[in-house]
Design an enzyme around this catalytic site. Sequence first.
Site, PDB file in Angstrom:
ATOM      1  N   HIS A  72       1.057  -1.458  -0.041  1.00  0.00           N
ATOM      2  CA  HIS A  72       0.167  -0.117  -0.064  1.00  0.00           C
ATOM      3  C   HIS A  72       0.847   1.410  -0.101  1.00  0.00           C
ATOM      4  CE1 HIS A  72       0.903   0.624   4.118  1.00  0.00           C
ATOM      5  NE2 HIS A  72       0.825  -0.556   4.384  1.00  0.00           N
ATOM      6  N   ASP A 354       4.063  -4.533   4.074  1.00  0.00           N
ATOM      7  CA  ASP A 354       5.666  -4.593   3.996  1.00  0.00           C
ATOM      8  C   ASP A 354       5.687  -6.265   4.517  1.00  0.00           C
ATOM      9  OD1 ASP A 354       4.602  -4.461   6.677  1.00  0.00           O
ATOM     10  OD2 ASP A 354       6.098  -2.835   7.102  1.00  0.00           O
TER      11      ASP A 354
END
Length: 453
Positions: A72, A354
Amino acid sequence: VHLIPVNPVREDGLNPKSRKRIMPDLLTEPPAIDPVYEAHVYCNIPTIAERSMEGHAPHYFKLVSVQVLIRHGDRYPLYAIPKTKRPDIDCMLVPSRKPSHPQLEAFIKHMSKGSAAQMDGSLSSLPRYPSHSLCEMGELTQTGVVQHLRNGQQLREIYINKHKLLPSDWTAKQLYLETTGKSRTLQSALALLYTFLPDFDWKKINMRHQWSTIFCSGSCDCPMRNHYLEEEQRRQYSLRVKNNDLEKIYVDMAKIVGIPTRQLRASNPIDSLLCYFCHNVTFPCTKTGCIGMEHFKVIKRHQLEDERERQEKKLYFLYALLATHPFLNQTVNRLQRIAEGKKEEVFVLYSAHDVTLSPVLSALGITEARFPRFAARLVFELWQDGKRPKEHFIRILYNGADVTFQTSFCKDHYKRSSKPMCPLEKFVNFVKRDMFLIFNSTSYYDACRRRAL
């Protein structure tokens, strides 16, 4: 439970009142690891156009499939530093405010009409774009939206305009879209798709919900994966307690904000500080003093040291192999179907975090890669050899850089090959067989229950 030093956040150019610059614009990479430079890279502020190697191949090769895994875009922190004012970041989308994008205004209008989209379960109740005048925790910022509008535009120029991967009359069956159930991942996917697709048609958008951040779908039961994750977290803890500079900084910061050191550490201050840094907002102050760049540098430097040790100790690598096998197996199966002539799901988008990208990079053996920045993208391209149509090759790209021959399964092939890509079967053999060798196993199920040698 998911791991990894939680990172950051920042956003667009926001309203300039009382805004002080806290970082220089660094354009050239320093010779040694510099925490300020690395933080700047992590922020990924959309300024200069990026050079990318996506879509490069000999002229007689045909592009037949592209699979994209994104992190994102820029978000507001997930943690707050206790007893400090939250960073004043505006999550309303304002096209006249920097950073912006030529299609931002049209994107906002289009997102407000999304009733025809098909969204799995809870995704349908999530907002299609950020809209709070003071960002909520974890909310995508205008910077985050712009980052993925830029990603989509760049990929469109290469894959749609140049390689004609999707026709103008594309159908829903030619796409496979999947996101975790967070507004920031859904909105990032929509921003990228808006500028990527030949024509953004809500009736053709079928977004699937993935409940797991490692995208393990129905293959998540893996006791040894959890074991290696716990071991990795112990390694992280051990490295932290040995770092005297870090401990002094935490003690000093805790005094400034007036809380116990343990409580400050638990609030994960780097996540919040990266927001201040990325948005060029002055770090917080109290009556006792101010958190400053020296605090930030020491914490960020420790993060970089932790990532380097993580690569060396192999615990994270073992975790990554087991964590990412279900995702990589799905990827390989799809590539094989397309190589056999199937015309469905030729463009795939996974919108993630992540903690999704990092283990995939590790499992593939791409050890030189930086920790996934905001709006990072990992791309798998499938190519058909026009001279030998039964032969298929893959290229793997990370943030536009070709990392195909950094992978463990294609390093040696590079020395013998004249083609700038890797035979598909090498990737298939790695995922179906070689991933398990280190566990002395022949299957994912067995590796999940057997300790590595």
